[in-house]
Design a protein around this motif. Structure first.
Motif, PDB file in Angstrom:
ATOM      1  N   ARG A   1       0.822  -1.207   0.000  1.00 31.49           N
ATOM      2  CA  ARG A   1       0.000   0.000   0.000  1.00 31.49           C
ATOM      3  C   ARG A   1       0.858   1.260   0.000  1.00 31.49           C
ATOM      4  O   ARG A   1       0.538   2.254  -0.653  1.00 31.49           O
ATOM      5  CB  ARG A   1      -0.938   0.003   1.209  1.00 31.49           C
ATOM      6  N   VAL A   2       1.965   1.242   0.740  1.00 32.67           N
ATOM      7  CA  VAL A   2       2.853   2.397   0.775  1.00 32.67           C
ATOM      8  C   VAL A   2       3.515   2.593  -0.589  1.00 32.67           C
ATOM      9  O   VAL A   2       3.581   3.720  -1.111  1.00 32.67           O
ATOM     10  CB  VAL A   2       3.912   2.236   1.882  1.00 32.67           C
ATOM     11  N   ALA A   3       3.995   1.498  -1.182  1.00 29.57           N
ATOM     12  CA  ALA A   3       4.631   1.599  -2.501  1.00 29.57           C
ATOM     13  C   ALA A   3       3.637   2.095  -3.548  1.00 29.57           C
ATOM     14  O   ALA A   3       3.969   2.936  -4.392  1.00 29.57           O
ATOM     15  CB  ALA A   3       5.196   0.240  -2.911  1.00 29.57           C
ATOM     16  N   LYS A   4       2.423   1.578  -3.487  1.00 30.40           N
ATOM     17  CA  LYS A   4       1.392   2.009  -4.423  1.00 30.40           C
ATOM     18  C   LYS A   4       1.095   3.500  -4.254  1.00 30.40           C
ATOM     19  O   LYS A   4       0.939   4.234  -5.256  1.00 30.40           O
ATOM     20  CB  LYS A   4       0.128   1.182  -4.186  1.00 30.40           C
TER      21      LYS A   4
ATOM     22  N   PHE B   1       1.573   6.208  -7.355  1.00 30.42           N
ATOM     23  CA  PHE B   1       0.464   7.020  -7.843  1.00 30.42           C
ATOM     24  C   PHE B   1       0.714   8.508  -7.587  1.00 30.42           C
ATOM     25  O   PHE B   1       0.289   9.360  -8.379  1.00 30.42           O
ATOM     26  CB  PHE B   1      -0.854   6.577  -7.211  1.00 30.42           C
ATOM     27  N   THR B   2       1.413   8.830  -6.495  1.00 29.59           N
ATOM     28  CA  THR B   2       1.772  10.219  -6.237  1.00 29.59           C
ATOM     29  C   THR B   2       2.763  10.718  -7.277  1.00 29.59           C
ATOM     30  O   THR B   2       2.663  11.853  -7.759  1.00 29.59           O
ATOM     31  CB  THR B   2       2.384  10.364  -4.830  1.00 29.59           C
ATOM     32  N   ILE B   3       3.730   9.864  -7.639  1.00 31.08           N
ATOM     33  CA  ILE B   3       4.719  10.242  -8.648  1.00 31.08           C
ATOM     34  C   ILE B   3       4.038  10.594  -9.962  1.00 31.08           C
ATOM     35  O   ILE B   3       4.336  11.615 -10.590  1.00 31.08           O
ATOM     36  CB  ILE B   3       5.729   9.092  -8.854  1.00 31.08           C
TER      37      ILE B   3
ATOM     38  N   LEU C   1      -3.410   7.912 -14.816  1.00 32.69           N
ATOM     39  CA  LEU C   1      -3.792   7.119 -13.642  1.00 32.69           C
ATOM     40  C   LEU C   1      -4.509   5.846 -14.064  1.00 32.69           C
ATOM     41  O   LEU C   1      -4.330   4.781 -13.455  1.00 32.69           O
ATOM     42  CB  LEU C   1      -4.694   7.942 -12.716  1.00 32.69           C
ATOM     43  N   SER C   2      -5.311   5.934 -15.110  1.00 32.14           N
ATOM     44  CA  SER C   2      -6.001   4.744 -15.620  1.00 32.14           C
ATOM     45  C   SER C   2      -5.011   3.748 -16.199  1.00 32.14           C
ATOM     46  O   SER C   2      -5.111   2.544 -15.971  1.00 32.14           O
ATOM     47  CB  SER C   2      -7.027   5.156 -16.677  1.00 32.14           C
TER      48      SER C   2
ATOM     49  N   LEU D   1      -2.799  12.841   0.222  1.00 29.95           N
ATOM     50  CA  LEU D   1      -4.022  12.130  -0.132  1.00 29.95           C
ATOM     51  C   LEU D   1      -3.753  10.652  -0.341  1.00 29.95           C
ATOM     52  O   LEU D   1      -4.455   9.796   0.210  1.00 29.95           O
ATOM     53  CB  LEU D   1      -4.635  12.741  -1.398  1.00 29.95           C
ATOM     54  N   PHE D   2      -2.739  10.304  -1.127  1.00 30.16           N
ATOM     55  CA  PHE D   2      -2.470   8.901  -1.408  1.00 30.16           C
ATOM     56  C   PHE D   2      -1.938   8.167  -0.177  1.00 30.16           C
ATOM     57  O   PHE D   2      -2.153   6.962  -0.032  1.00 30.16           O
ATOM     58  CB  PHE D   2      -1.497   8.777  -2.587  1.00 30.16           C
TER      59      PHE D   2
END
Length: 523
Positions: A193-196, A200-202, A216-217, A464-465
């Motif tokens: 979850r942290v890596a994800k 997604f933030t990157i 993002l999709s 947020l992420f």
């Protein structure tokens, strides 16, 4: 959920109003324009300073997902073998010359209940590190860079996998439940979850607002692409040896070190002009009535500053801003869906055991069930959602939110139907169909992310992420043991599980759908 009418700082989709000519384009013109935009996007991407970090991010997410999916079924089979060998250790002639028990003998209730317990609690325990450390690693990433956290993540996952292999290799000499201790290594880096959240933030930071939904999709489609590749390879490898998939996973995680070291530090990317925060919307949300609430801004932003303020790395500020996100009315729907979706989706982890126990599939053959789900998921996240986003281009901020909410409602309905079919499956083809339907619901994640980020300023993307990672971890932590207990209902000699956990997941999605239908996005 509301938005101020003067607020045109759109976070995900273009904010220009469509012209009269665009409103009257024919379908052929739409498709021609779509491909022209696609070619232009590729050319712009190649010359973009964000291209290297995006390429590394996509490649890294591919390797992480591939390493996870290729051992999904082999791990269940190893757990089953270990539980079976423990159960038959004192039965004369049950264990063959290779030291294993035939799969047919492993389908007894005692062995299958132990397997459900091992699997369910393993999911729950793997979620614990992310629950306690997601915010900490978020602040570490802000201070020392995201590459450090990603390197720690790869190290923790690699050590965790090696521990599982070691305990299963020592089958019979140590208790199989020692595999649960592998979750301790996930404290190094915080887990999936942290890596994800980092990845997604990157992407959110590196891509202009007008293209963010599309990227993002595409990023969300990567796990589904790997499920088209990894399960067939896993089935082939398992026929060679049960250990080969684990060797492939260890190799994949080792390659992540190379990609992370080559990746530019994304936190140093310069914000795009379209992402700059300007007044008068720099007032904090509590200064405006609920129906006039602007985007959620960093605590460092005030009404005297007309430029985007760099995000602070102070952990206390992180906690303050994450608390602001958690209590904000605009994010209640998104955070509720982020919380309960992992709880319901864990039921899919028990499909392989269900197919083997109730329909007589060999465990190595159940990997093909993943392909069915991946086909549906890839169809939605790789084609349908990006094409819809392009054909509806351009949208105002309000229209973009309505679009995300409509996709979210449709996906929740599809998920509820898929799990209901899975619960009622009386034949193998119904299992395959149910998983394909479940795959079609995978637009939940990008649509919900798009809706949530539309209320959040760029400087708060990382917060947020990270918040999403914590919320999803809570759902996963509760979902693992709960799904395990529900899956054990009805199991007795000569009959497998009743699949009550699949029904429970369907009900969860129906309740989330009801909540999403009741929500209105006002101007």
């Amino acid at each position: 959920m509301s938005v101020a009418p003067h607020d045109e700082r759109e976070r995900l989709l273009p904010r220009n109003e469509p012209s009269a000519e665009e409103n009257h384009r024919t379908p052929t013109q739409f498709h021609r324009q779509y491909w022209k935009q696609g070619v232009a996007a590729v050319k712009n991407f190649r010359s973009s300073p964000s291209a290297p970090v995006l390429c590394c991010t996509f490649a890294l997410y591919f390797l992480i997902s591939f390493s996870r999916h290729i051992i999904e079924v082999p791990t269940i089979r190893l757990f089953e073998l270990a539980a079976c060998n423990e159960f038959y250790s004192h039965v004369q002639g049950a264990i063959d010359h290779d030291g294993d028990v035939h799969q047919r003998l492993c389908k007894v209730p005692d062995v299958q209940n132990e397997l459900s317990t091992l699997t369910g609690w393993k999911f729950g325990l793997d979620a614990v590190p992310g629950l306690f450390l997601a915010i900490y690693y978020g602040s570490v990433a802000g201070k020392y860079g995201r590459k450090l956290v990603l390197l720690l993540f790869s190290t923790g996952m690699l050590l965790s996998l090696i521990w599982i292999v070691l305990i299963c290799w020592l089958d019979g000499r140590v208790p199989i439940r020692l595999v649960w201790l592998s979750s301790l290594f996930i404290f190094i880096g915080g887990g999936q979850r942290v890596a994800k959240a980092m990845l997604f933030t990157i992407v959110s930071d590196a891509v202009e607002a007008s293209h963010r939904t599309r990227y993002l999709s595409f990023l969300s489609s990567i796990p589904h692409i790997t499920t088209l590749i990894a399960p067939p390879l896993s089935a082939i490898f398992m026929r060679i040896s049960i250990w080969v998939p684990f060797e492939a996973a260890i190799g994949g995680l080792t390659l992540t070190y190379i990609i992370i070291l080559l990746m530019p530090e994304s936190s140093k990317l310069t914000p795009t002009p379209s992402d700059t925060i300007t007044t008068p919307s720099c007032l904090p949300p509590e200064h405006l009535p609920p129906d006039r609430q602007p985007l959620i801004l960093p605590t460092s932003c005030d009404n005297r500053n007309t430029e985007a303020t760099p995000a602070t790395t102070n952990p206390s500020t992180w906690y303050t801003e994450i608390h602001q996100l958690l209590i904000n009315p605009s994010l209640r729907l998104s955070l509720t869906i982020f919380l309960f979706t992992p709880t319901a989706l864990i039921a899919k982890a028990f499909v392989y055991q269900h197919a083997s126990e109730s329909f007589g599939w060999e465990m190595s053959s159940t990997t093909w069930l993943r392909v069915s789900q991946a086909l549906g998921a890839s169809l939605v996240t790789l084609f349908a959602l990006p094409i819809l986003s392009t054909l509806l281009h351009p949208l105002t901020l309000h229209q973009a939110r309505l679009f995300d909410l409509a996709v979210l409602r449709a996906s929740l309905l599809v998920a509820a139907i898929g799990f209901a079919v899975l619960w009622q499956a009386q034949a193998s083809w119904m299992l395959v169909l149910a998983l394909f339907i479940c795959g079609l619901s995978e637009a939940i994640q990008p649509a919900n992310q798009g809706l949530a980020t539309s209320f959040v300023a760029r400087e708060l993307n990382a917060r947020l992420f990270t918040t999403v990672a914590v919320v999803e971890t809570v759902g996963k932590l509760a979902g693992g043991p709960a799904q395990s207990a529900l899956f054990s209902i009805g199991r007795r000699e000569g009959r497998g599980s009743l699949g009550v956990n699949f029904l429970a997941s369907s009900v969860v999605f129906l309740l989330l759908l009801l909540l999403a239908v009741l929500v209105r996005v006002r101007r």
